[in-house]
Design an enzyme around this catalytic site. Structure first.
Site, PDB file in Angstrom:
ATOM      1  N   HIS B  63      38.274  43.092  36.043  1.00  0.00           N
ATOM      2  CA  HIS B  63      38.164  44.574  36.179  1.00  0.00           C
ATOM      3  C   HIS B  63      38.142  45.558  34.894  1.00  0.00           C
ATOM      4  O   HIS B  63      39.264  45.289  34.277  1.00  0.00           O
ATOM      5  CB  HIS B  63      39.255  45.133  37.181  1.00  0.00           C
ATOM      6  CG  HIS B  63      39.014  44.358  38.783  1.00  0.00           C
ATOM      7  ND1 HIS B  63      40.152  43.781  39.520  1.00  0.00           N
ATOM      8  CD2 HIS B  63      37.745  44.303  39.405  1.00  0.00           C
ATOM      9  CE1 HIS B  63      39.544  43.523  40.610  1.00  0.00           C
ATOM     10  NE2 HIS B  63      38.334  43.751  40.809  1.00  0.00           N
ATOM     11  N   GLU B  66      41.188  47.810  33.672  1.00  0.00           N
ATOM     12  CA  GLU B  66      42.803  47.145  33.410  1.00  0.00           C
ATOM     13  C   GLU B  66      42.819  46.692  32.064  1.00  0.00           C
ATOM     14  O   GLU B  66      42.926  45.378  31.699  1.00  0.00           O
ATOM     15  CB  GLU B  66      42.921  46.003  34.510  1.00  0.00           C
ATOM     16  CG  GLU B  66      42.860  46.612  35.924  1.00  0.00           C
ATOM     17  CD  GLU B  66      42.665  45.583  37.167  1.00  0.00           C
ATOM     18  OE1 GLU B  66      42.816  44.241  36.847  1.00  0.00           O
ATOM     19  OE2 GLU B  66      42.392  45.832  37.963  1.00  0.00           O
ATOM     20  N   ARG B 123      35.734  49.941  37.431  1.00  0.00           N
ATOM     21  CA  ARG B 123      36.429  48.770  37.939  1.00  0.00           C
ATOM     22  C   ARG B 123      35.427  47.619  37.937  1.00  0.00           C
ATOM     23  O   ARG B 123      35.662  46.534  37.723  1.00  0.00           O
ATOM     24  CB  ARG B 123      36.845  48.975  39.073  1.00  0.00           C
ATOM     25  CG  ARG B 123      37.593  47.807  39.986  1.00  0.00           C
ATOM     26  CD  ARG B 123      38.016  48.274  41.447  1.00  0.00           C
ATOM     27  NE  ARG B 123      38.261  47.312  42.320  1.00  0.00           N
ATOM     28  CZ  ARG B 123      39.306  46.373  42.409  1.00  0.00           C
ATOM     29  NH1 ARG B 123      40.448  46.531  41.613  1.00  0.00           N
ATOM     30  NH2 ARG B 123      39.124  45.489  43.415  1.00  0.00           N
ATOM     31  N   HIS B 194      45.227  40.696  35.767  1.00  0.00           N
ATOM     32  CA  HIS B 194      44.801  42.043  36.314  1.00  0.00           C
ATOM     33  C   HIS B 194      46.136  42.956  35.833  1.00  0.00           C
ATOM     34  O   HIS B 194      46.992  42.817  35.669  1.00  0.00           O
ATOM     35  CB  HIS B 194      44.685  42.016  37.795  1.00  0.00           C
ATOM     36  CG  HIS B 194      43.553  41.250  38.058  1.00  0.00           C
ATOM     37  ND1 HIS B 194      42.447  41.638  38.739  1.00  0.00           N
ATOM     38  CD2 HIS B 194      43.352  40.008  38.209  1.00  0.00           C
ATOM     39  CE1 HIS B 194      41.653  40.662  38.780  1.00  0.00           C
ATOM     40  NE2 HIS B 194      41.949  39.537  38.678  1.00  0.00           N
ATOM     41  N   GLU B 268      49.205  40.490  38.412  1.00  0.00           N
ATOM     42  CA  GLU B 268      48.984  42.017  38.288  1.00  0.00           C
ATOM     43  C   GLU B 268      50.397  42.658  37.332  1.00  0.00           C
ATOM     44  O   GLU B 268      51.641  42.233  37.741  1.00  0.00           O
ATOM     45  CB  GLU B 268      49.226  42.748  39.640  1.00  0.00           C
ATOM     46  CG  GLU B 268      48.000  42.391  40.650  1.00  0.00           C
ATOM     47  CD  GLU B 268      46.990  43.072  40.496  1.00  0.00           C
ATOM     48  OE1 GLU B 268      46.858  43.754  39.476  1.00  0.00           O
ATOM     49  OE2 GLU B 268      45.843  42.645  41.054  1.00  0.00           O
TER      50      GLU B 268
END
Lengths: 295, 336
Positions: B63, B66, B123, B194, B268
């Protein structure tokens, strides 16, 4: 550390097409910042976007059954708790006071007949700027069906989280912006690298507070909002001793992963806090679309 | 400078430099092409034994916005190359396994997010929509062949979770699918990086699917989160996507698990929403340090599970003999 009990009865506008009235009835105890939205807020959606994601197939088992005791780390409790954060910022946030959700300690949900679903939460809230934390209790009601709700707040004393003395700083900021020869403008707080110039930080904090009004209004059990960026700040002439600002903010909605643009017109002063005059959702970004004459 | 964000040309140059500086263990592998015809590259890191080796996969930047993820991939590479010289455990792992690290998977999207301030929060990739839809980009992490298009997606090509015209329609997803797929028995572990949210997500994204080794995934994940917390006190929540965040389908993590790769995780990274995607550069170092600790735990576990057996027993024996010798010597010295 004192335990604080707040009851947040939250109205969420679902399926909005018109211009609903958002009524926030201020509490009798107004000794803290009475940040508020006026009795009638015009919310003009130029682009009638629904931000509720379409889930093909079943929602997680958890969601269908999110009743009774909740896992504090799972999304139902987390989403409800985030709403508490937005609420706290609308009520008590300022250029020198911001609230973040540190953790959810426990949660419970139940269906309330004809009303919606009510969450009871024990959370740890952090005052971000002063870096203090406090355990609190809260209730969040997500209304169901056609009814428009209104946010009603009952709060016990918030002294612990509000004890950082921000008065002097707020007053200094207020005077500085009031007396400025030229009106302040700013863009991209933070910038692409996550950087904010130190003297711009209060403007970013103000954006955080103002955008919390939008995020509070827009939140449902199917959303999780954070402010992504303050795209633009324009200071307008001071009116009635209130500093006045026009902000363009970008919100990030986690479930749909969308970036949503809002324009906010609001005033601020140390005694009055943030008062939102107008909020307006802006259309989906233009450059996402192909220029005409492609293909 | 590992504590600043770098645009794509700098990352590419850095990859070339890494291969030059460590020719015995680092090589560049080109394994696909983006929609805009840019090459997708990874760094293959490991001691060349001349034999087929087990492997670890890590990808960053699926993405575009990020940015902390590619920064972490760069930091990870630097760390393992340094540790390999001094730390015997890493030396052992480098002999037994190869690390395949893709610093930026969605190259087109990443470059686009560097264009100017208005593109920073892009994104998806940059493939054009269909003729009937007016927007660019497919969400690569909804495009993999894993319950594709079933949940947590949108069919509107303007949506940020648009899953594409069909499973693996996107060249970036095809590149990973082909490269990892053709070597799937070799891979012990698949980590996709991410931001934001401070989570370790385990398969599957569909609420009705449970991974066969769910308990193992959770146990190892929780231990990794503990390792993360020990570094700077940050809490990372461990769980399946539908439990902790939201249901989704077509993710690279789910696809990897379905290929049989036992340990598949989505990281994440920081933060919890305060800055979100625009994480300040002064948080790059602590974020990378804690994430490295977590990733290393999973990788070490995967390695030891595959290579334990005789090695562990032998190590234990040496230790116990050594201890016996030392304690007997101490006894003699102390008492006389």
């Amino acid at each position: 550390m004192m335990s604080v009990r707040i009851i947040v009865v939250l109205a969420v506008l679902t399926g909005v097409t018109g211009s609903p009235n958002v009524m926030i009835k201020p509490e009798a105890d107004m000794s803290a910042h009475p940040n508020s939205v006026p009795e009638t807020v015009e919310e003009t959606e130029i682009f009638g976007q629904q931000n509720v994601p379409v889930l093909v197939g079943e929602e997680a088992e958890e969601d269908v059954m999110a009743t009774g005791e909740l896992n504090p780390n799972h999304y139902p409790a987390q989403r409800a708790a985030k709403v508490v954060q937005h609420y706290l910022n609308t009520r008590y946030g300022s250029p020198y006071r911001l609230f973040g959700l540190q953790r959810v300690n426990s949660g419970n949900a139940e269906d309330v007949a004809d009303s919606g679903r009510k969450y009871q939460l024990e959370v740890t809230v952090q005052e971000i700027i002063g870096n203090t934390t406090e355990k609190c209790s809260a209730e969040v009601l997500f209304p169901r069906g056609e009814r428009q709700g209104s946010a009603q707040v009952q709060a016990s004393s918030w002294e612990e989280l509000l004890k950082n003395d921000t008065e002097a700083q707020e007053e200094a900021l207020y005077q500085e912006y009031k007396m400025n020869q030229s009106l302040v403008t700013a863009q991209n707080l933070p910038d692409s690298y996550g950087h904010i110039e130190p003297d711009m930080k209060p403007l970013w904090h103000l954006g955080f507070v103002a955008s919390s009004f939008v995020m509070l209004n827009e939140s449902t059990e199917n959303t999780l909002y954070n402010m992504a960026q303050v795209a633009n700040v324009t200071q307008l002439p001071t009116e009635n001793d209130q500093l006045k600002f026009d902000y363009h903010i970008l919100l990030h909605e986690m479930v749909s992963q969308e970036i949503i643009h809002w324009k906010l017109l609001f005033t601020w002063s140390p005694p009055e806090g943030v008062k939102v005059l107008q909020m307006e959702q802006l259309p989906h970004c233009h450059h996402c679309e192909k220029p005409p004459n492609t293909n | 400078d590992y504590y600043k964000y770098h645009p794509m040309p700098e990352i590419s140059n850095w990859m070339v430099q890494m291969a030059k500086d460590h020719p015995d263990v680092v090589s560049i592998v080109e394994y696909g092409q983006t929609y805009e015809k840019r090459v997708i590259k990874l760094l293959k890191i490991g001691v060349n034994t001349g034999e087929k080796k087990k492997a670890i996969w890590m990808d960053c930047g699926i993405h575009a916005r990020e940015w902390i993820a590619p920064a972490f991939c760069q930091y990870f590479v630097r760390q393992i190359l340094e540790a390999y010289k001094t730390d015997s455990k890493m030396g052992e792992m480098m002999k037994n396994i190869d690390f395949y690290v893709t610093p930026v998977l969605n190259v087109d999207g990443y470059i686009y997010s560097w264009t100017n301030e208005t593109t920073r929060l892009w994104r998806k990739n940059r493939s054009p929509g269909t003729s009937s839809c007016n927007c660019y980009g497919t969400d690569l992490n909804r495009n993999f062949n894993a319950n594709w298009g079933t949940i947590g997606v949108e069919s509107d090509c303007c949506s940020n979770i648009y899953c594409g015209t069909q499973a693996v329609s996107e060249p970036e997803a095809q590149a990973v699918t082909y490269f990892v797929g053709s070597r799937r028995e070799d891979f012990l572990c698949f980590l996709t990086i991410h931001s934001y949210g401070q989570l370790l997500l385990v398969p599957y994204g569909h609420p009705n699917s449970t991974a066969p080794n769910y308990k193992e995934l959770m146990d190892v994940g929780l231990a990794a989160a503990d390792a993360i917390r020990k570094v700077h006190g940050k809490s990372y929540t461990v769980g399946t996507s539908p439990a902790v965040l939201y249901p989704n389908s077509g993710s690279s993590r789910d696809w990897a698990r379905m290929q049989g790769i036992p340990l598949a995780y989505t990281f994440e990274l920081r933060d919890d929403g305060t800055f979100g995607f625009e994480l300040p550069e002064d948080q790059i170092k602590p974020t990378c340090e804690e994430a490295y600790s977590g990733a290393l735990h999973i990788i070490t576990y995967a390695h030891d599970k595959a290579f334990n057996g005789a090695v562990a027993t032998a190590t234990a024996l040496v230790f116990s003999l050594g201890f016996k010798l030392v304690s007997e010597t101490a006894f003699i010295l102390i008492c006389c």
